[in-house]
Scaffold this active site. Structure first.
Site, short mmCIF file in Angstrom:
data_model
loop_
_atom_site.label_atom_id
_atom_site.label_comp_id
_atom_site.label_asym_id
_atom_site.label_seq_id
_atom_site.Cartn_x
_atom_site.Cartn_y
_atom_site.Cartn_z
N LEU A 23 0.82 -1.21 0.00
CA LEU A 23 0.00 0.00 0.00
C LEU A 23 0.85 1.26 0.00
CD1 LEU A 23 -2.75 1.30 0.14
CD2 LEU A 23 -2.79 0.87 2.60
N SER A 43 12.54 0.22 6.63
CA SER A 43 13.56 -0.22 7.58
C SER A 43 14.79 -0.85 6.94
CB SER A 43 12.96 -1.20 8.59
OG SER A 43 12.43 -2.33 7.93
N ASP A 74 13.85 2.73 10.84
CA ASP A 74 13.35 1.57 11.58
C ASP A 74 12.58 2.07 12.79
OD1 ASP A 74 12.84 -0.76 12.90
OD2 ASP A 74 14.92 -1.45 13.01
N ARG A 130 3.04 0.70 14.66
CA ARG A 130 1.79 1.32 14.23
C ARG A 130 1.28 2.40 15.18
NH1 ARG A 130 -0.76 -2.22 10.44
NH2 ARG A 130 0.56 -4.05 10.08
N LYS A 139 5.21 13.56 16.73
CA LYS A 139 5.91 14.44 17.67
C LYS A 139 6.90 15.35 16.95
CE LYS A 139 9.39 14.19 21.36
NZ LYS A 139 10.16 13.27 22.26
N SER A 157 -4.95 2.48 9.62
CA SER A 157 -5.57 1.61 10.62
C SER A 157 -6.11 0.36 9.94
CB SER A 157 -6.67 2.39 11.36
OG SER A 157 -7.25 1.60 12.37
N VAL A 202 -6.73 -6.29 1.51
CA VAL A 202 -6.08 -5.83 0.29
C VAL A 202 -4.97 -6.82 -0.06
CG1 VAL A 202 -4.81 -3.95 -0.81
CG2 VAL A 202 -6.54 -3.44 0.93
N THR A 204 -1.67 -7.62 -0.96
CA THR A 204 -0.34 -7.00 -1.00
C THR A 204 0.70 -8.03 -0.57
OG1 THR A 204 -0.47 -6.26 1.30
CG2 THR A 204 -1.29 -4.73 -0.39
#
Length: 264
Positions: A23, A43, A74, A130, A139, A157, A202, A204
Site C-alpha cells: 500500500l 527499515s 526503523d 503502528r 511528535k 488503521s 487488500v 499485497t
C-alpha cells in the site's frame, strides 16, 4: 483561480513512511504520478533501493528522477527518534523546504493468535510501529510540516476493531488505537490535518506474508464477506490517501475502504 485537483500535489513534498512495498508503495507511486516530490522510508536499505528504482523507472528527465528520494527508518529501533529526525532533515533538505504531507503506512506483520497462547509481547510488538512509531513521527513532524490546513499527516488503521473475530485479541485493539491517535493528533497538530485510513482486505506482499500458502483462500473468504464480493487493490486504496492530502476540509476522520464488509 482555484487549483485543479489534478495539480494540487505538483511540486508538493510528500513523505511516505513504509513507502517501499504494498500500500505504501502505491501511495508513493500515485504521488509521483501527480508530480509531487516524494521521499520514501523503510527499515531496510535494499527495500528503499528497489522502490527508488521502480519509482524512477518511468521518469524521463534527471530533474524528474531527482524528485524521488529515499532513506531508511526503523520505527522499532532503540534510537527511533534520532532516525525520525534524520528522515525529516533529509526530506526537508535540512529545513530548507517544508514538508506538505506525511503518510504513514508502515507496520510489522500482525498475526492472529488463540487467546490462551497470547503473551504480553504480542500486543507490545503489534503496537510498536503502528502506534508508538506513529506517535513519535507526529511528535517531530510538527517542526517540519507547513503549518496550514493544506498540509496533512495520515495514519493507517484497519477494520478489525469494528468487526472483530476470534484470535484477533492482540491485533484488533491496535486498529482502534491508531484511529484514536489520529483524532487526538488532529487537535495537537492543528491546523495541520490528521486522519486515518482503514482498508479492508487488500492483496499485497504484506498480506501474503501473513497468510502464506493460504493467502488465496483467505482472500477469497474475505471477499465473500463484502458487498462487492472482492478484495481491495493497493492502487485504489492509495487514491484515498491522495484525496486526504488534497482535500483541505477533511480532518480528524477515519476513511474506510472495505468493499462494504462492515455493513454486509
Amino acid at each position: 483561480m482555484a487549483t485543479r485537483t489534478a495539480d494540487k500535489l505538483e511540486k508538493k513534498l510528500v513523505v511516505v513512511v513504509g513507502g517501499t512495498s504494498g500500500l505504501g508503495f502505491a501511495v508513493a507511486q500515485a504521488a509521483v504520478d501527480r508530480k509531487a516530490n516524494v521521499v520514501v522510508a523503510s527499515s531496510k536499505q535494499a527495500s528503499v533501493d528497489d522502490a527508488l528504482s521502480r519509482l524512477q523507472a518511468g521518469l524521463a528527465s534527471d530533474d524528474d528522477v531527482a524528485r524521488v528520494r529515499g532513506l531508511t527508518l526503523d520505527l522499532a529501533a532503540a534510537n527511533v527518534e534520532e532516525q525520525i529526525v534524520a528522515l525529516y532533515d533529509f526530506a526537508s533538505k535540512n529545513g530548507q523546504q517544508k514538508i506538505d504531507h506525511i503518510a504513514v503506512t508502515a507496520g510489522d506483520s500482525l498475526y492472529p493468535k488463540a487467546l490462551d497462547q497470547v503473551k504480553a509481547e504480542d500486543f507490545i510488538n503489534a503496537s510498536q510501529v503502528r502506534v508508538i512509531g506513529a506517535l513519535l513521527l507526529a511528535k517531530h513532524a510538527a517542526k517540519y510540516l507547513a503549518k496550514s490546513a493544506a498540509s496533512s499527516f495520515t495514519l493507517t488503521s484497519g477494520v478489525r476493531d469494528v468487526r472483530p473475530a476470534a484470535n484477533f485479541a492482540p491485533v484488533a485493539p491496535v486498529s482502534a488505537a491508531v484511529k484514536s491517535l489520529a483524532k487526538t493528533l488532529a487537535h495537537d497538530l492543528a491546523p495541520i490535518r490528521v486522519n486515518s485510513i482503514s482498508p479492508g482486505a487488500v492483496r499485497t506482499e504484506f498480506f501474503t506474508k501473513i497468510a502464506g500458502e493460504h493467502a488465496d483462500a483467505v482472500l477469497q473468504g474475505l471477499a465473500e464477506q463484502t458487498l462487492t464480493k472482492s478484495n481491495g487493490v493497493a492502487e485504489d486504496i492509495a487514491e484515498i490517501y491522495l484525496v486526504v492530502m488534497t482535500s483541505a476540509y477533511i480532518d480528524g476522520a477515519d476513511l474506510v475502504a472495505d468493499g462494504g464488509s462492515l455493513i454486509a
